[in-house]
Write a protein that holds these residues in place. Sequence first.
Motif, mmCIF file in Angstrom:
data_model
loop_
_atom_site.group_PDB
_atom_site.id
_atom_site.type_symbol
_atom_site.label_atom_id
_atom_site.label_comp_id
_atom_site.label_asym_id
_atom_site.label_seq_id
_atom_site.Cartn_x
_atom_site.Cartn_y
_atom_site.Cartn_z
ATOM 1 N N ASP A 117 0.887 -1.169 0.000
ATOM 2 C CA ASP A 117 0.000 0.000 0.000
ATOM 3 C C ASP A 117 0.923 1.216 0.000
ATOM 4 O O ASP A 117 1.655 1.447 0.959
ATOM 5 N N ASN A 122 -4.108 12.006 -0.525
ATOM 6 C CA ASN A 122 -5.458 12.515 -0.302
ATOM 7 C C ASN A 122 -5.806 13.366 -1.503
ATOM 8 O O ASN A 122 -5.081 14.325 -1.806
ATOM 9 N N HIS A 131 3.909 13.330 -0.816
ATOM 10 C CA HIS A 131 3.614 11.932 -1.131
ATOM 11 C C HIS A 131 4.671 11.294 -2.006
ATOM 12 O O HIS A 131 4.565 10.130 -2.360
ATOM 13 N N GLY A 159 -6.905 8.668 -0.619
ATOM 14 C CA GLY A 159 -7.767 9.352 0.349
ATOM 15 C C GLY A 159 -8.860 10.062 -0.437
ATOM 16 O O GLY A 159 -8.783 11.260 -0.670
ATOM 17 N N GLN A 333 2.034 8.682 11.377
ATOM 18 C CA GLN A 333 0.842 7.824 11.522
ATOM 19 C C GLN A 333 1.120 6.537 12.294
ATOM 20 O O GLN A 333 0.325 5.601 12.286
ATOM 21 N N HIS A 336 -1.646 5.185 14.640
ATOM 22 C CA HIS A 336 -2.787 4.653 13.881
ATOM 23 C C HIS A 336 -2.517 3.194 13.461
ATOM 24 O O HIS A 336 -3.369 2.322 13.633
ATOM 25 N N PHE A 337 -1.335 2.950 12.938
ATOM 26 C CA PHE A 337 -1.024 1.585 12.482
ATOM 27 C C PHE A 337 -0.898 0.614 13.652
ATOM 28 O O PHE A 337 -1.420 -0.491 13.603
#
Length: 567
Positions: A117, A122, A131, A159, A333, A336-337
Motif C-alpha cells: 500500500d 489525499n 507523497h 484518500g 501515523q 494509527h497503524f
Amino acid sequence: MQTFKRKIAAVLAPHAGLTEEKLAAALETPPDAAMGDLAFPCFALAKTLRKAPQAIAADLAPHVRGLDFVEEVQVAGAYLNVRLSARAVASEVLPRIRKDGIAYGSQPARGERVVVDYSSPNIAKPFSIGHLRSTMIGHALVEHLKHLGYETVGVNHLGDWGTQFGMVMAGFKLWGDRPLEQVDVRYLLDIYVRFNKEAKGDKALEELAREWFRKLEGGDAEARKLWEVFREVSLEEARRIYARLGVEFQHYTGESFYNDRLSDTIARLKQAGLLVESQGAQVVDLEAHKLPPCLIQKSDGATLYATRDLSAAIYRMETFQPARVLYVVGAPQKLHFQQFFLVLEKLDPAWAGKFVHVDFGHYRLAEGKMATRTGNVVFMEDVLDRGVEMARQIMEQAQRGGDLEEGQDAQVCEQVALGAIVFGDLSNDRVKDVVFDWEKALDFKGDTGPYVQYTRARIASILRKGGLEVPESADWSQLSTPEEKAVMMLLLKFPQTVEAAAAALKPSFTANYALDLARAFGRFYNLHPVLKSEPAVRDARLCLSAAVGTVLAIALHLLGIPVPERM
Ligand code: ARG
C-alpha cells in the motif's frame, strides 16, 4: 559470495564443531579490504573447543590455505582472515552476470504474495511533494520484492473520502465561477485554500462543509456528481505523475471503495466482542497494550480512517491471501497503524505479524530558489519540471550530451531529473528526515543518482566505442589489480545486498551499494585503460566493465530510476 562461503564452511566445519550452515553464516566481511575478503571470528568456539580463540584460528588456517580459490590466509587475533584470489572471484562472478543479465541476483518465484500500500495521496488537492517519499519507497520495495521472487500487489489507498470533499464542494457551490467540466486540480486547490482561510472562526462555513459531506454519504445526487468529477480530475493529475515516474498500481482502491463494507466490519468487530462504548462512541479498548483506544464509530454514526483501514485490511487478506501487507506511510501515523494492527490481530490471531508499517521521516525541499510554493503546497509536477530545467542547464554547462543523438536530450534531461530526485530520497535511510536540494542532487560527481546514471552510460559508451562484442569469456588472470578486485568483490555482493534491502525494507542499501560500485569502477577506470590495453587484458576488462554496467542498470531499475544509454 555464497559459493565461496559454502566451500570454506565445508572444510572448516568438521574442525570447528559447527554445522556447515552455521559456519557459513558466521563468516563476515572484514571492515577493511586490506585485511581480506572474508573473516571467521573464533571467539564463540573458545568454550566448546577449550582453547584460546587465537589458537583456534591458527589451527584452522591450514585447512583454508589448501583451497584453490584462496590466495592468502592470515591469523589476526581471534580472526581467521581469508583473501580470495582475483582470478577465482572473476571466474565465479563475471560469467554469472554475463549469463543472467538483468536477472542477476534474482530468485525464482516463491509463491508468496505481498500487498504494498503506497503513495495513497489525499485527493481533491494536488499531488504534493509530501507523497513523493511513499511513492518512491513503495515502488522500490515492489521492484526489490519482484526481483526476489515475490508476487506483489501494488495498491493505491487513495484518500478519496472525507471532510476535505465537503469543504471543496461547499466552496465550489459558494464561489465556483467555472462550469464543472472546466475544473482542474489547481482550481480545486484554490477553493480548498480559500475555504480553509475563510472557515477559520466561521462556524457556519464549517457546518456547510459538514452538511455537504453528509449529503455525499447519504447518496445525494448532486453531491455524488461533484465528488465524481473532483475525484476524476485529481486522479488524472496523479496518473500523469505516476506515468512520469514510471510507477504503476494494480489497484486504485481508495477509502471510498470500502463504503459499503464498513457496516460488515463493525458487525464483525461486535461479534468478536471487541467493541465497547466510550462516551457514545464505539471503540476497541487497547489499554492492555498501553495504547489509547482505537476509535471505530463516532457517536453520530460516522466512521473513521481506522474503520476504513480495517475494512481494507480484511478485504486484502480475503482477496489476495498475502503473506504480508506493507503500508508505506510516514512516521506521524505510527500510532494509527499500531492500533489497527492490534485490532486485526484480535480479530484473527493468525494475522499477527503480517501487517507492517514501513514508516519514513519528513521530507522537505531546501529553501531558496528551488522551492515553488502556491498556497503552501509544493506541486509535484512543478518540482519535476524545475528539475528537468536544471538538468538541462547543468548538462549544457558541463557540455555533456555530446554523445546524444538528435531529439534525445529532452528525454535524457527528464531521466536525469528523475534520477536526482528519486536517488536523493532513496539514498537516505527512510526513517531519517530528508532535506532535498536540487543542486546537490544533480551533481554529476556527487553521491547522486546522476553520478550512477552517468557511470552506467559511460560504460555503455566504452562498449560502443570499442565496437567489439564483449567476449563470452576471457583469461581471468588478467584482472589482477587491486582496483579490479575491489570492483569484482562488489559485484559478488550484489545479490546479498538486494536481499538485505528487501529484508530491512530499506532501498537505501541498494542505493548506497550502487554508489560504491560506481565509485569503485571510477577508481579502476581512472587508472587502467580498457580499450587501449593489449587484447588479452582488454577482453577481460571489457567483460568486467560490461558486468558493472549490467549491475548498475539492475540497481537503478530496482530503485525506480531510469537508465539512459547516453548522457
Ligand atoms: N491518505 C493517507 C495520507 O495521505 C495515507 C493512506 C495510507 N494508507 C493506509 N492504508 N492508511 O495521509
